[in-house]
Scaffold this active site. Structure first.
Site, mmCIF file in Angstrom:
data_model
loop_
_atom_site.group_PDB
_atom_site.id
_atom_site.type_symbol
_atom_site.label_atom_id
_atom_site.label_comp_id
_atom_site.label_asym_id
_atom_site.label_seq_id
_atom_site.Cartn_x
_atom_site.Cartn_y
_atom_site.Cartn_z
ATOM 1 N N ARG A 3 -11.512 0.733 6.172
ATOM 2 C CA ARG A 3 -10.178 1.127 5.723
ATOM 3 C C ARG A 3 -9.056 0.232 6.278
ATOM 4 O O ARG A 3 -8.111 -0.123 5.571
ATOM 5 C CB ARG A 3 -9.954 2.573 6.171
ATOM 6 N N HIS A 39 -2.921 3.565 -3.937
ATOM 7 C CA HIS A 39 -4.072 3.915 -3.110
ATOM 8 C C HIS A 39 -5.105 4.659 -3.956
ATOM 9 O O HIS A 39 -4.906 4.897 -5.122
ATOM 10 C CB HIS A 39 -3.631 4.864 -1.985
ATOM 11 N N GLU A 97 -10.347 1.034 -0.972
ATOM 12 C CA GLU A 97 -9.820 1.602 -2.212
ATOM 13 C C GLU A 97 -9.787 0.546 -3.314
ATOM 14 O O GLU A 97 -8.726 0.114 -3.768
ATOM 15 C CB GLU A 97 -8.445 2.228 -1.927
ATOM 16 N N HIS A 129 -5.391 -0.291 1.952
ATOM 17 C CA HIS A 129 -6.637 0.202 2.541
ATOM 18 C C HIS A 129 -7.818 -0.463 1.856
ATOM 19 O O HIS A 129 -7.983 -0.363 0.647
ATOM 20 C CB HIS A 129 -6.734 1.724 2.387
ATOM 21 N N GLU A 162 -2.081 7.950 -5.610
ATOM 22 C CA GLU A 162 -3.483 8.022 -5.227
ATOM 23 C C GLU A 162 -4.247 8.147 -6.544
ATOM 24 O O GLU A 162 -4.170 9.166 -7.223
ATOM 25 C CB GLU A 162 -3.748 9.261 -4.351
#
Lengths: 220, 384
Positions: free
Chosen positions: B216, B286, B161, B158, B360
């Site tokens: 994104r 991510h 990020e 993405h 994440e």
């Protein structure tokens, strides 16, 4: 009927509650963020909606070691999507006093010759200059209102960035800022531009007097 | 040398300062010329060390108030220069891992890394993006006569990020700087090969630098070029298109025209599929949220080895927390976050890779995607 809510739903209710608390108690010198959800319980109220009972830990955005506990109740109304969820909360203990910082910011803005204008806070790399930090926090606090008023059980918002802010001259004692912010909605992953008019005075707190969702590419 | 900050209060002070600057030939930083010195305007003068006392004495009679802006110019100059590392030159000199880098610099970094560490690192072609850019991955492999199992890690699926590619670069640097001295890393490399893909969604990453920071998806055109981008992490062939996706191109979770419709997805999928019997662990990085997520997103039914998966994740989260106290939640995406199908991690597990995780990284939402560079180091250190 009581159920343990799924982590995802508890997280959404908690974010909403934190936003509401931040709006009610925040200032350009104090922003609050959700640190952790200690406990969550969901209650289905027949004919009314879903009520979440939450025990949260909130942290001071400017001083991560400073935290407070908070209990909150969030009621999502069944079916009526246009009614904002009800939020009630109690904060345990005292929040740090920010009178000095708030008054300094207030006087600084009052003494500006030209109205303040700024863009992209933070910048692409995540930097916020010290002078812009109170403007940033004010948006953080005010966005808590927007997020609260527009949340459902299937949304979770975060403030992503301030695209643009413009001070509006006033003849009374309030400070007024017109913001264009970008909200990140986590479930859909969408970035939503939102306009909000924010009033503030050190003794009277933060108020969002007007806000409206913008079309997707309004902020470009 | 010192830099003084003066705001002249009267015309006489202006004249005094102009005289001082011209006679002593002082280095004016602001404004550039003595004739531009005005009452009420900021004046910054660099004063050579030998003249500091003389200048200050002159400013005291008659009193011209001043402040010392920079007490030691040389110190500042030294700090801003890239430091010479006394350790082996395994990493590109002067590459700053605590800053975000545009794609051009990441391409150059990969070339340098291989050049400086060619006994261990090889750069490989994986495929092309929709805008025809080349996707490379780095293989870190200690020569050995036994076939080793593989750990695959990709970053930057993405675009927005940014901490993710920053982590991949940091990770490679850490391994290369420490594999000889750190027994854990050295044992690791004796038994495992590391494959690291620093940026998968290259077109999107560049777009987030040049046009729209919070982009994104990738940059594939749809509807005659009126709408762009497929969410690569909804495009894999794992219950593709069944839940948590949008069929609308203008949505951030648009899953594409079909599973693996995107060249970036295909590049990864084809490679991993080919090597799957040797891949022990699939990691995809991510942000944000501070989670370590296990399969699945498309269903709440747990994967077959869920106990094992959770055991490892919980240990990882504990180790992570041990560094700076940062807390990461662990569990499956469908339970912790939301439902989604077509993710790379789910697909990797479905084709048989036993350990498949999504990280994440920081933070919790205060900065979100726009994480300040000061957080790169702590984020990477704790995740390491």
């Amino acid at each position: 009927m009581e159920l343990p809510p799924s982590l995802s739903h508890a997280g959404r209710a908690a974010a909403l509650a934190a936003g509401c608390v931040c709006y009610r108690r925040g200032s350009p010198g104090r922003g609050l963020a959700l640190r952790a959800v200690r406990r969550a319980r969901r209650q289905d109220v027949d004919g009314v909606g879903h009520k979440y009972h939450l025990e949260l830990v909130l942290e001071d955005v400017l001083d991560k070691d400073s935290t407070v506990n908070c209990t909150a109740e969030v009621l999502y109304h069944l079916g009526k999507k246009t009614i904002a969820p009800d939020v009630e909360f109690t904060i345990e203990g005292e929040l740090k006093n920010t009178d000095e910082a708030d008054n300094a910011f207030y006087n600084q803005i009052k003494s500006l010759e030209k109205e303040l204008v700024a863009e992209n806070i933070p910048d692409s790399h995540g930097n916020v200059s010290p002078e812009m930090e109170p403007i940033h926090l004010l948006a953080w606090v005010a966005s808590g209102y927007v997020m609260w008023q527009n949340s459902t059980e299937n949304t979770k918002f975060q403030l992503a960035q301030i695209k643009h802010v413009k001070q509006v001259k006033r003849s009374d004692e309030y400070l007024e800022f017109d913001y264009m912010i970008l909200l990140h909605e986590i479930v859909s992953q969408e970035i939503i531009p939102w306009q909000m008019t924010v009033l503030w005075h050190p003794q009277r707190g933060v108020q969002v007097t007007q806000d409206s969702r913008q079309p997707k590419h309004a902020a470009e | 040398d010192q830099v003084l900050h003066i705001v002249p209060e009267t015309f006489q002070q202006v004249q005094h300062l102009q005289h001082l600057c011209s006679t002593l030939l002082l280095d004016l930083w602001k404004p550039l010329l003595p004739e531009d010195i005005w009452v009420g305007e900021d004046l910054h003068i660099r004063v050579p060390a030998a003249l500091v006392q003389e200048v200050k004495d002159s400013l005291d009679q008659p009193t011209v108030p001043y402040k010392v802006l920079i007490p030691d110019v040389q110190e500042l100059v030294d700090q801003s220069m890239p430091r010479e590392t006394s350790s082996h030159r395994q990493v590109p000199e002067g590459y700053v891992y605590t800053q975000y880098h545009p794609m051009e610099e990441i391409y150059q970094w990969m070339t340098q890394i291989q050049k400086n560490n060619n006994e261990l690192v090889t750069q490989h072609y994986l495929g092309k993006t929709i805008e025809n850019r080349t996707i490379y991955y780095l293989q870190i492999s200690q020569p050995s006569d036994k076939t080793k199992k593989i750990i695959w890690m990709d970053c930057g699926i993405h675009a927005r990020e940014w901490i993710s590619p920053a982590f991949c670069q940091w990770f490679v640097k850490e391994i290369l700087q420490n594999y000889k001295s750190d027994p854990k890393i050295s044992r690791f490399l004796q038994n495992l090969d590391l494959y690291v893909l620093p940026v998968l969604n290259i077109d999107g990453y560049i777009y987030s630098w040049e046009k729209e920071r919070l982009w994104r998806k990738n940059r594939s055109p749809h509807m005659n070029g009126t709408c762009y981008g497929t969410d690569l992490n909804r495009n894999f062939n794992s219950s593709w298109d069944s839940i948590g996706v949008s069929y609308n191109c203008s949505s951030e979770t648009f899953c594409g025209s079909g599973p693996e419709s995107e060249p970036e997805t295909r590049a990864v999928a084809q490679f991993i599929d080919k090597k799957k019997s040797d891949i022990l662990c699939y990691l995809t990085i991510h942000s944000y949220g501070q989670y370590i997520l296990t399969p699945y997103g498309s269903t709440t039914k747990p994967p077959s080895n869920s106990e094992q998966l959770m055991h490892v994740t919980e240990k990882a989260a504990a180790a992570l927390m041990g560094k700076y106290g940062t807390s990461y939640e662990v569990g499956s995406t469908s339970l912790i976050l939301y439902s989604n199908s077509g993710s790379s991690r789910d697909w990797a597990h479905m084709i048989g890779i036993p350990f498949s995780y999504t990280f994440e990284l920081r933070d919790n939402g205060t900065h979100g995607f726009v994480l300040p560079p000061q957080q790169i180091q702590p984020t990477c250190e704790e995740t390491m």
